[in-house]
Scaffold this active site. Sequence first.
Site, PDB file in Angstrom:
ATOM      1  CE  LYS A  40      -3.483   2.029   2.521  1.00  0.00           C
ATOM      2  NZ  LYS A  40      -4.969   1.224   3.940  1.00  0.00           N
ATOM      3  CB  SER A 121      -8.019   3.406   3.216  1.00  0.00           C
ATOM      4  OG  SER A 121      -6.880   2.595   4.357  1.00  0.00           O
ATOM      5  CB  SER A 145      -8.202   0.584   6.030  1.00  0.00           C
ATOM      6  OG  SER A 145      -8.835   1.758   6.289  1.00  0.00           O
TER       7      SER A 145
END
Length: 462
Positions: A40, A121, A145
């Site tokens: 990420k 996210s 997330s």
Amino acid sequence: YLNSIIELNPEALEIAANLDAERKAGKLRGPLHGIPVLLKDNIDTRDKMQTTAGSLALEGNYAAKDAFIVRQLRKAGALILGKTNLSEWANFRGKRSVSGWSSRGGLTRNPHALDRSACGSSSGSGAAIAANLAAVAVGTETDGSIICPAQTNGIVGIKPTLGLLSRSGIIPIAHSQDTPGPMARTVTDAAILLGEMTGVDGRDAATGLSRKRALSNYTKFLDYDGLKGARIGVARNMAGSNPKIIKIFEHCIEVMKQLGAVIVDPADVPNFDKFGTTELEVLHYEYKADLNKYLKALPEDARVHSMEDVIKFNEENSDRVMPYFAQEHMVAAQGKGSLREKKYKDALAKNLRLTRKDGIDAAMRKHTLDAIVVPSGGPAWVIDLVNGDGINWDMESPSPPAVAGYPHITVPAGHVFGLPVGISFIGKAWQEASLIQYAYAFEQATQYRRQPRYLPSASLNP
């Protein structure tokens, strides 16, 4: 077109060749040797890739050192293939955010239906792994997330106990809840990735608690009979009322019974919805303190060195940065005082009491449980750039374990009109091994994961 990758590692082929040469020479570092891993884009890498949390304010930010978990992955022989797109600032910038959208990376789409959200996210990590763009990915979670994009994209996600994995070198939201975690197509792959990232890190004091609790190998808990004799509690009060989800959930419970689990039903989690206001209070306080600490350490020529700088940058570049939603969370955080304030300390204490002693612990103690199960969420919603995320689930799996700092695993459990949904296994701190065992047994008996079909819209056939 998924738009799940924000940046590819320009050195990937060279690194791959070197790792292949090591293997040919008889040097095998472990199960991740030469395996492509995506990270990420809020995880620092000391290479030719940026770390930006999807924000134009951090464009050109090349980290001075690897995050601790990246160092562990490189040591294990993993090939860092690239960075994944995410909800900007890990979905803690504006109240009406669009999951999977960032000003630097644009919009990530769900590979099962391209007009649907990949959640967030860790949107890019979820979508990319569902689409087979790499073997595994690392996401991060503060509240949902990892779990939400994993279940919404039809893959496995592990949100570990706070402190099992280091957060140093990761752009933060809140140290009392932040953690990285593995996202993979199978429980096996997720277990391998989790073990390779553990380790005590002097830059993250929370990892000190993992010294005698962490394992470097969780694959020994991959047991086909892993649910046999396990006392599994059904958190009915967290399951919502969507009849399609409840039908899938009931079937999952029946499968677990057939696999030898002792089902305790109901085994409700008290106070699971009583800490929303104080959780947000804590997140705002810690966001200001933690992000300021990260940004302050950036090189002198960086665009921003504080949350105040980020807010100002966003305002000055609002046409590019805030075309769809604003930055209410950042503004609220900027208005908070220090972490010494009584209001913060009281809110944090309340959160931990309601989610631990008077929450998950209470349910597990009352019913003598090994784990709690609950639907992970609902099917992906239609992307709406005008109004923001349109989540209409009346269930809540991520928040209690996220706020408590307890482990949580989601596994594919079925589909609603072709859209994946997951089932969650939740436990007390440091129970990753047993949760992996239960999740693996369920996964192997059901095999519910499907390859995405990249449909323009969700199938109308159930």
